[in-house]
Design an enzyme around this catalytic site. Structure first.
Site, PDB file in Angstrom:
ATOM      1  N   ALA A  73      45.029  41.223  43.491  1.00 14.25           N
ATOM      2  CA  ALA A  73      46.024  42.297  43.523  1.00 14.25           C
ATOM      3  C   ALA A  73      46.192  42.783  42.093  1.00 14.25           C
ATOM      4  CB  ALA A  73      47.335  41.745  44.067  1.00 14.25           C
ATOM      5  N   GLY A 107      43.617  38.346  45.951  1.00 15.10           N
ATOM      6  CA  GLY A 107      43.428  39.392  46.956  1.00 15.10           C
ATOM      7  C   GLY A 107      41.960  39.762  47.127  1.00 15.10           C
ATOM      8  N   GLU A 149      40.697  37.313  49.474  1.00 11.60           N
ATOM      9  CA  GLU A 149      41.316  37.589  50.779  1.00 11.60           C
ATOM     10  C   GLU A 149      40.625  38.765  51.462  1.00 11.60           C
ATOM     11  OE1 GLU A 149      45.402  37.686  49.184  1.00 11.60           O
ATOM     12  OE2 GLU A 149      45.843  36.239  50.776  1.00 11.60           O
ATOM     13  N   GLU A 168      46.442  32.352  42.822  1.00  7.27           N
ATOM     14  CA  GLU A 168      47.805  32.877  42.795  1.00  7.27           C
ATOM     15  C   GLU A 168      48.820  31.863  42.291  1.00  7.27           C
ATOM     16  OE1 GLU A 168      45.589  33.448  45.102  1.00  7.27           O
ATOM     17  OE2 GLU A 168      45.772  35.478  45.908  1.00  7.27           O
TER      18      GLU A 168
END
Ligand code: CAA
Length: 702
Positions: free
Chosen positions: A71, A110, A113, A133
């Protein structure tokens, strides 16, 4: 081609076709983070691929040095603009054509992911995948804690998510995190893989369709481990909670809960602190504006003076980074024992599997030992690591001035002596600087690079460049006694001594600081280092101590009784045969006698006072370092303390912590202690007063 509405001039995602395979190419430097433009671009690319009957499969790949690294951290703490990342994931979940992630560089957070939500994953051999994270004080919030265990099993998933450590492509393939490793060009191999996937039995294979069996013992173990290894940190326990949901709830329900946990953590003070550290690490690596344009000098060969523990450790750092190293010592015996020490460390690397026998041989092959300064004429960088004795160091610098080639960088590893005085021993003060490694140098990541008053810009740039090549977290700071770390540490040590005089036992103080988050209390640490060593440092600074500091001679008294710390079986604590510590009534008696002789009536201490006196004394000194220009800003201080002195990263370093407490509160406490302990110790620095008065912090303008 997708258009991009953000300030980035070129499109963040480009849609192309190679026959029946569509490519969604993310091109969003520096690390292809999932910013708004990328999220939008991906959705548009998927829409185009869905609409086009000629497209049978989609490959998601990235331009630049890496796959998606996560992210966009820069968007954290701001209201997120739709489309959210979850929409991209949902779209992939429901996608009717196989989607293949083609990974190079890093697929992190992310980024992984995104890849896990694709049907298949192929990676370059050098790629790494991970969910880091937890290191930012949060957890994967887009299905990572649900999909990864389904693919690689609970044990590895827990390890990767709770410790935040990525794995390489080979391990990822072995464990099912990816499906293939590219043997040639990643893009071409991914397209070929996509076509082959179409003929597989289940081309739309989804991680979410796998079930994971509960394993309560594994979770218990992971929890105990996290409490021990990441003491005080909230995110690791929440990561475990999220992974556990994968074994307890239907996928969508668990994913919803995972997202809620992730968002709650993102708003936590710990996550803010860890994100601050992430940004500060990158900030301190950048050269100051005034140094812009100063190119590092080329460094191909290195020399180390002093074959002691530090010298050997520094030599290992240099050998590991590929330099040929000449190690200079006064006797062949000391050089042989340094070589043996280095060999032993490499042996243990081979035993642990972190080093191959060939790598060991290569590194040892690049190590030359010598007793003659004349052999150092080729070295581009020379690091002095002899005893902390100014007379000895002066002599070394005079010798180096005679033999070092023109343009060689000469650095001292001193931890508190005067870099400028050493520079003046040479006819080339601009080439002289400090490189302060921490013991054990080959393990500790922190490096204080010290600019003397005359150190030239290109030498400072060289130190930072070498630091990076050594894999260190380097900070560039000015010269002063003790530099950043030890100068602030000396204030904490002073307060610990004063509080012992006033009635706090060493273990009482240690417990308060341990509970605050330091890995060890200062007295347990001093016992480990050796009280004779601590005393030698105190003696070296004796003429700069205040009368009260001199009279507070607890270390002298302990050493006089033969209490040298762990190595003698007793120091502040007493130690059993296994070096297990316990409080010692003899020390309590010594402290009572000392207080009586000094006319001090012992009193009780609470945790708050112990922590405040130790930590605020450091913060006050940190503010002085900023005022004096030793550091450019608070970032260097926070990095030094979190990377070299065990300040809990989830509190962000002493200066960030002070901002969180609020500088008005810190200022008021300092004033209180200035009254009770002494103005010469606690008078708040003008910077703190100025910032607190206008409601600002070290990092904020109020
Ligand atoms: N978002 C925004 N910017 C990022 C970023 C991210 N996720 N990761 C790195 N950057 C920026 C850095 O700040 C740096 O910017 P500046 O040049 O302006 O300082 C630039 O990219 C280059 O980064 P590095 O200097 O670190 O480059 P590197 O090549 O040494 O390392 C890397 C590359 C391994 C990807 C490293 O940057 C890294 O580890 N990044 C963080 C990865 C991460 O933690 N991802 C998870 C984010 S959280 C998430 O994804 C899920 C969630 O919602 C909670």
């Amino acid at each position: 081609m997708m258009t991009d509405n953000s300030s980035v001039a070129r499109p963040a995602v480009v849609y192309e076709k190679r026959g029946d395979v569509a490519l969604a190419i993310i091109d969003h430097p520096p690390v292809n983070a999932l910013s708004l433009a990328v999220r939008k671009g991906l959705l548009e690319a998927l829409d185009s691929a869905a609409r086009d009957d000629g497209v049978r499969a989609v490959v998601i790949l990235c331009r630049g040095k890496t796959f998606v690294a996560g992210a966009d951290i820069k968007e954290f703490g701001r209201p997120m603009e739709p489309p959210f990342f979850g929409e991209v994931i949902d779209r992939l979940d429901a996608f009717a054509k196989p989607v293949i992630a083609a990974i190079h560089g890093n697929a992190l957070g992310g980024g992984l992911e995104l890849a896990l939500a694709c049907h298949w994953r192929i990676a370059a051999p050098s790629a790494r995948v991970g969910l880091p994270e937890v290191k930012l004080g949060t957890l994967p919030g887009a299905g990572g804690t649900q999909r990864l265990p389904r693919l690689v099993g609970l044990e590895l998933a827990l390890k990767m998510i709770v410790e935040g450590r990525p794995i390489g492509a080979a391990e990822a393939l072995k464990n099912g995190a990816i499906d293939a490793i590219a043997s040639g060009d990643l893009e071409a191999d991914a397209i070929a893989f996509a076509r082959e996937a179409l003929s597989r039995e289940n081309p739309l294979r989804r991680a979410r369709d796998v079930t994971v069996a509960p394993d309560p013992i594994l979770f218990e173990r992971a929890e105990a481990d996290a409490r021990k290894r990441q003491r005080g940190a909230e995110a690791p326990l929440k990561c475990i909670e999220a992974v556990r949901l994968a074994t307890e709830l239907p996928f969508d329900e668990a994913a919803k809960r995972e997202y809620a946990l992730c968002i709650a953590l993102l708003q936590s003070p710990q996550s803010k602190a860890l994100r601050h550290i992430f940004a500060a690490e990158r900030e301190v690596a950048k050269p100051p504006a005034a140094m812009a344009g100063a190119a590092p000098r080329p460094v191909k060969t290195a020399a180390v003076i002093g074959p002691g523990v530090m010298g050997a450790g520094i030599a290992i750092c240099l050998l590991d980074a590929g330099f040929p190293v000449s190690l200079l010592g006064r006797s062949s015996a000391s050089l042989e024992s340094a070589r043996a020490r280095i060999g032993k460390i490499y042996d243990s690397g081979v035993t642990r599997g972190t080093l191959t026998a060939e790598q060991k041989a290569d590194r040892l092959g690049r190590l030359k030992t010598t007793q003659s300064y004349d052999d150092l004429g080729d070295a581009d960088l020379i690091i002095e690591a002899v005893d902390e004795d100014m007379a000895v160091k002066r002599e070394v610098f005079r010798a180096l001035d005679r033999v070092a080639k023109r343009g060689a960088v000469i650095a001292t590893n001193t931890s508190f002596l005067d870099v400028d005085a050493l520079a003046r021993e040479t006819g080339r003060p601009g080439d002289v600087a400090g490189m302060h490694f921490f013991n054990p140098a080959n393990v500790m990541r922190l490096l204080e690079n010290v600019r003397g008053a005359q150190t030239s810009d290109d030498v400072a740039a060289t130190l930072m460049d070498v630091g990076k090549r050594l894999g260190k977290t380097s900070v560039l700071i000015g010269a002063c006694e003790g530099f950043v770390g030890n100068r602030m540490l000396s204030k904490r040590s002073r307060e610990a001594l004063f509080m012992m005089e006033e009635g706090a036992t060493p273990w009482r103080i240690d417990k308060a600081l341990y509970d605050f988050g330091f890995p060890l209390g200062p007295h347990a640490l001093a016992d480990m280092a050796g009280l004779d060593i601590v005393l030698a440092t105190r003696r070296a600074r004796y003429d700069r101590l205040t009368p009260r500091e001199r009279a507070c001679d607890i270390i002298e008294q302990l050493v006089a009784r033969g209490r040298l710390g762990q190595k003698s079986g007793a120091g502040y604590y007493k130690y059993d045969a296994n070096r297990k510590s316990s409080p010692d009534p003899e020390v309590e008696q010594l402290l009572r006698d000392h207080a009586k002789a000094r006319g001090i009536v012992p009193r009780a201490f609470d945790d708050a006072e112990i922590v405040e006196r130790c930590v605020y004394a450091m913060v006050n000194e940190g503010a002085k370092l900023i005022e004096e220009g030793v550091v450019r800003r608070p970032h260097e201080i926070d990095i030094v303390w979190t990377h070299g002195f065990g300040f809990p990263a989830h509190k962000g370093g002493p200066m960030f912590y002070a901002d969180q407490i609020g500088l008005p509160r810190v200022r008021d406490a300092l004033r209180r202690y200035a009254t009770t302990v002494g103005a010469e110790y606690f008078e708040p620095s003008p910077l703190i007063v100025r910032l607190a008065d206008k409601g600002a912090g070290f990092y904020s303008n109020g």
